[in-house]
Enzyme design. Structure first.
Site, PDB file in Angstrom:
ATOM      1  N   ILE A 229      57.139  -8.784  88.037  1.00 21.46           N
ATOM      2  CA  ILE A 229      55.753  -8.684  87.579  1.00 21.46           C
ATOM      3  C   ILE A 229      54.878  -8.151  88.716  1.00 21.46           C
ATOM      4  CG2 ILE A 229      53.893  -9.934  86.388  1.00 21.46           C
ATOM      5  CD1 ILE A 229      56.691 -10.210  85.026  1.00 21.46           C
TER       6      ILE A 229
ATOM      7  N   VAL B 197      48.099 -26.834  97.147  1.00 22.13           N
ATOM      8  CA  VAL B 197      48.723 -27.810  96.240  1.00 22.13           C
ATOM      9  C   VAL B 197      49.694 -28.715  96.991  1.00 22.13           C
ATOM     10  CG1 VAL B 197      48.499 -26.399  94.158  1.00 22.13           C
ATOM     11  CG2 VAL B 197      50.578 -26.192  95.552  1.00 22.13           C
TER      12      VAL B 197
ATOM     13  N   ALA C 265      66.507 -22.234  94.506  1.00 20.40           N
ATOM     14  CA  ALA C 265      66.715 -23.681  94.372  1.00 20.40           C
ATOM     15  C   ALA C 265      65.459 -24.358  93.846  1.00 20.40           C
ATOM     16  CB  ALA C 265      67.123 -24.279  95.725  1.00 20.40           C
ATOM     17  N   SER C 266      64.304 -23.936  94.367  1.00 21.39           N
ATOM     18  CA  SER C 266      63.053 -24.574  93.917  1.00 21.39           C
ATOM     19  C   SER C 266      62.773 -24.258  92.457  1.00 21.39           C
ATOM     20  CB  SER C 266      61.880 -24.139  94.809  1.00 21.39           C
ATOM     21  OG  SER C 266      61.587 -22.763  94.655  1.00 21.39           O
ATOM     22  N   LYS C 267      63.034 -23.029  92.044  1.00 18.57           N
ATOM     23  CA  LYS C 267      62.733 -22.647  90.664  1.00 18.57           C
ATOM     24  C   LYS C 267      63.735 -23.270  89.685  1.00 18.57           C
ATOM     25  CE  LYS C 267      59.066 -20.128  91.492  1.00 18.57           C
ATOM     26  NZ  LYS C 267      57.747 -20.569  91.038  1.00 18.57           N
TER      27      LYS C 267
ATOM     28  N   TYR D 177      63.925 -20.245  97.318  1.00 16.66           N
ATOM     29  CA  TYR D 177      63.157 -19.874  96.117  1.00 16.66           C
ATOM     30  C   TYR D 177      63.970 -20.198  94.860  1.00 16.66           C
ATOM     31  CZ  TYR D 177      60.136 -17.012  93.121  1.00 16.66           C
ATOM     32  OH  TYR D 177      59.279 -16.573  92.134  1.00 16.66           O
TER      33      TYR D 177
ATOM     34  N   ASN E 228      51.375 -23.054  88.567  1.00 16.99           N
ATOM     35  CA  ASN E 228      51.764 -21.658  88.745  1.00 16.99           C
ATOM     36  C   ASN E 228      51.857 -21.249  90.214  1.00 16.99           C
ATOM     37  OD1 ASN E 228      51.696 -18.603  87.988  1.00 16.99           O
ATOM     38  ND2 ASN E 228      49.866 -18.893  89.266  1.00 16.99           N
TER      39      ASN E 228
ATOM     40  N   SER F 208      61.017 -18.907  87.312  1.00 14.98           N
ATOM     41  CA  SER F 208      61.326 -17.495  87.589  1.00 14.98           C
ATOM     42  C   SER F 208      62.677 -17.212  86.955  1.00 14.98           C
ATOM     43  CB  SER F 208      61.427 -17.282  89.111  1.00 14.98           C
ATOM     44  OG  SER F 208      62.064 -16.047  89.399  1.00 14.98           O
TER      45      SER F 208
HETATM   46  P1  NAD Z   1      50.541 -14.095  93.478  1.00  9.89           P
HETATM   47  O1  NAD Z   1      50.869 -14.084  94.920  1.00  9.89           O
HETATM   48  O2  NAD Z   1      49.696 -13.010  92.920  1.00  9.89           O
HETATM   49  O3  NAD Z   1      49.916 -15.487  93.050  1.00  9.89           O
HETATM   50  C1  NAD Z   1      50.366 -16.695  93.580  1.00  9.89           C
HETATM   51  C2  NAD Z   1      49.141 -17.504  93.977  1.00  9.89           C
HETATM   52  O4  NAD Z   1      49.589 -18.776  94.425  1.00  9.89           O
HETATM   53  C3  NAD Z   1      48.372 -16.838  95.131  1.00  9.89           C
HETATM   54  O5  NAD Z   1      47.016 -16.642  94.791  1.00  9.89           O
HETATM   55  C4  NAD Z   1      48.553 -17.821  96.269  1.00  9.89           C
HETATM   56  O6  NAD Z   1      47.440 -17.893  97.154  1.00  9.89           O
HETATM   57  C5  NAD Z   1      48.754 -19.130  95.499  1.00  9.89           C
HETATM   58  N1  NAD Z   1      49.368 -20.131  96.344  1.00  9.89           N
HETATM   59  C6  NAD Z   1      50.433 -20.001  97.173  1.00  9.89           C
HETATM   60  N2  NAD Z   1      50.660 -21.136  97.824  1.00  9.89           N
HETATM   61  C7  NAD Z   1      49.706 -22.018  97.408  1.00  9.89           C
HETATM   62  C8  NAD Z   1      49.405 -23.348  97.742  1.00  9.89           C
HETATM   63  N3  NAD Z   1      50.123 -24.004  98.661  1.00  9.89           N
HETATM   64  N4  NAD Z   1      48.357 -23.938  97.110  1.00  9.89           N
HETATM   65  C9  NAD Z   1      47.601 -23.284  96.203  1.00  9.89           C
HETATM   66  N5  NAD Z   1      47.845 -22.005  95.859  1.00  9.89           N
HETATM   67  C10 NAD Z   1      48.884 -21.386  96.465  1.00  9.89           C
HETATM   68  O7  NAD Z   1      51.975 -14.100  92.750  1.00  9.89           O
HETATM   69  P2  NAD Z   1      52.371 -14.338  91.231  1.00  9.89           P
HETATM   70  O8  NAD Z   1      53.534 -13.442  91.009  1.00  9.89           O
HETATM   71  O9  NAD Z   1      51.231 -14.272  90.311  1.00  9.89           O
HETATM   72  O10 NAD Z   1      52.949 -15.821  91.317  1.00  9.89           O
HETATM   73  C11 NAD Z   1      52.689 -16.802  90.329  1.00  9.89           C
HETATM   74  C12 NAD Z   1      53.971 -17.539  90.024  1.00  9.89           C
HETATM   75  O11 NAD Z   1      54.885 -16.646  89.371  1.00  9.89           O
HETATM   76  C13 NAD Z   1      54.704 -18.071  91.252  1.00  9.89           C
HETATM   77  O12 NAD Z   1      55.139 -19.388  91.002  1.00  9.89           O
HETATM   78  C14 NAD Z   1      55.887 -17.133  91.390  1.00  9.89           C
HETATM   79  O13 NAD Z   1      56.975 -17.745  92.016  1.00  9.89           O
HETATM   80  C15 NAD Z   1      56.162 -16.811  89.940  1.00  9.89           C
HETATM   81  N6  NAD Z   1      56.957 -15.603  89.725  1.00  9.89           N
HETATM   82  C16 NAD Z   1      56.466 -14.369  90.032  1.00  9.89           C
HETATM   83  C17 NAD Z   1      57.264 -13.251  89.802  1.00  9.89           C
HETATM   84  C18 NAD Z   1      56.784 -11.849  90.109  1.00  9.89           C
HETATM   85  O14 NAD Z   1      57.562 -10.889  89.955  1.00  9.89           O
HETATM   86  N7  NAD Z   1      55.549 -11.645  90.512  1.00  9.89           N
HETATM   87  C19 NAD Z   1      58.541 -13.395  89.282  1.00  9.89           C
HETATM   88  C20 NAD Z   1      58.999 -14.661  88.984  1.00  9.89           C
HETATM   89  C21 NAD Z   1      58.192 -15.772  89.206  1.00  9.89           C
END
Ligand code: NAD
Length: 247
Positions: free
Chosen positions: A183, A59, A152-154, A150, A85, A137
Site C-alpha cells: 500500500i 501507543v 512475528a508481531s503481525k 514485523y 493501526n 499485514s
Molecule cells: P504510515 O507510516 O503511513 O502510518 C503509520 C503511522 O503509525 C505513522 O503516522 C506513524 O507515525 C504511526 N506510528 C508509528 N509508531 C507509533 C507509535 N509508537 N505511536 C503512535 N503512532 C505510531 O504506514 P501505513 O502503511 O499507513 O501503516 C499503517 C499500518 O498498516 C501499520 O500497522 C502497518 O504495519 C500496516 N501495513 C502497511 C502496509 C503497507 O504496504 N503500507 C502493508 C501491510 C501492513
C-alpha cells in the site's frame, strides 16, 4: 452515514491507512479520536475535519492505553470502534537484529494493541455493538528477509484478534483484522520513490496489477466498523489486490 453517532479511535492516524480511515469514519458520521506520535503533524492532517480530535502520544508509552481510552471517553462519553493501526517495520536479518529493534516492533505492533484493547473492552461492552479492528499485514502469513520481528508481531496480532473475537462475542463485540498488501503510505513511499523498479515489481505481482491506496483499506475498515459487518468476527480480511495469490 454508516457510523452516525458512533465514537471511534484510530491509532497511527497522521499518515497512510490510519489517516484515510479516520477521515472516512468522520465522513460517515463518527466522532473520531486520531492518535499518533508527537511531531507528526497530526492536527494538520485533520485540519478540515471538525469531528476529528487528536492525541499526540506513542501507543507504546507506559500509560498510553489509559490515556488514549480516557481521552476518547472524556470527549465522546462512549466508545464503539477501536482501530489499532499504528505500526513500525524493522529491517534486519534475524541473526543480526538487536534486542532493542525486536522489542520496539513487538511493543508498538502487538503489545500496544493488546493493552489498548484491554482498556477499551469495558466501554465496547457498554456500546452494545463494539468493534475492534486491528491492522496486521499479509506478512502475518507470509515472510520477508529482514522482517522477522514485523512478521512475528503481525502474526501475533492475528492470534490476539481471533481470541478477542471468541471471548467478546457474547457482548456483541466483533474483533477482526486487516491484512494489507503493498500500500502506498508513509511506510513504503520513501522506498518506492527511491526505487521505482521495486514499486513496479510489487504492483506487477498483484492480480489487479497495481499498488494499494490507503482508501482501499479505509473502505474495508468501514465495512467492519459499520452495521454491514455485524456478523463478521474473528476474520482476517486480506486487502492486497491479489498479491498473495502469487507469492
Ligand atoms: P504510515 O507510516 O503511513 O502510518 C503509520 C503511522 O503509525 C505513522 O503516522 C506513524 O507515525 C504511526 N506510528 C508509528 N509508531 C507509533 C507509535 N509508537 N505511536 C503512535 N503512532 C505510531 O504506514 P501505513 O502503511 O499507513 O501503516 C499503517 C499500518 O498498516 C501499520 O500497522 C502497518 O504495519 C500496516 N501495513 C502497511 C502496509 C503497507 O504496504 N503500507 C502493508 C501491510 C501492513
Amino acid at each position: 452515514m454508516r457510523l452516525n453517532g458512533k465514537s471511534a479511535i484510530v491509532t497511527g492516524a497522521a499518515s497512510g491507512i490510519g489517516r484515510a480511515t479516520a477521515q472516512l469514519f468522520a465522513q460517515e458520521g463518527a466522532r473520531v479520536l486520531a492518535v499518533d506520535l508527537p511531531g507528526k503533524a497530526l492536527a494538520e492532517a485533520h485540519r478540515d475535519h471538525n469531528t476529528i480530535s487528536v492525541l499526540e502520544i506513542s501507543v507504546a508509552d507506559d500509560g498510553a492505553p489509559e490515556a488514549i481510552i480516557g481521552t476518547a471517553i472524556k470527549g465522546h462519553s462512549r466508545l464503539d470502534i477501536l482501530m489499532n493501526n499504528a505500526g513500525v517495520a524493522s529491517n534486519a536479518l534475524a541473526e543480526q537484529m538487536s534486542r532493542a529493534d525486536w522489542d520496539r516492533s513487538l511493543a508498538v505492533n502487538l503489545t500496544a494493541p493488546f493493552l489498548i484493547c484491554q482498556q477499551a473492552i469495558p466501554h465496547l461492552r457498554e456500546s452494545g455493538a463494539g468493534r475492534i479492528i486491528n491492522v496486521a499485514s499479509v506478512m502475518a502469513e507470509g515472510t520477508g528477509f529482514g522482517l522477522a520481528a514485523y512478521c512475528a508481531s503481525k502474526a501475533g496480532v492475528a492470534g490476539l484478534t481471533r481470541t478477542l473475537a471468541l471471548e467478546l462475542g457474547k457482548f456483541n463485540i466483533t474483533a477482526n483484522y486487516l491484512l494489507p498488501g503493498a500500500i502506498k503510505t508513509g511506510m513504503t513511499t520513501p522506498l518506492w520513490n527511491a526505487r521505482p523498479d521495486v514499486a513496479d515489481i510489487w504492483a506487477k505481482k498483484s492480480a489487479l496489477r497495481r499498488l494499494g491506496e490507503p482508501t482501499d483499506l479505509a473502505k474495508a475498515a468501514l465495512f467492519l466498523a459499520s452495521d454491514d459487518g455485524a456478523f463478521v468476527t474473528g476474520h482476517g480480511l486480506t486487502v492486497d489486490g491479489g498479491l498473495m495469490l502469487r507469492v
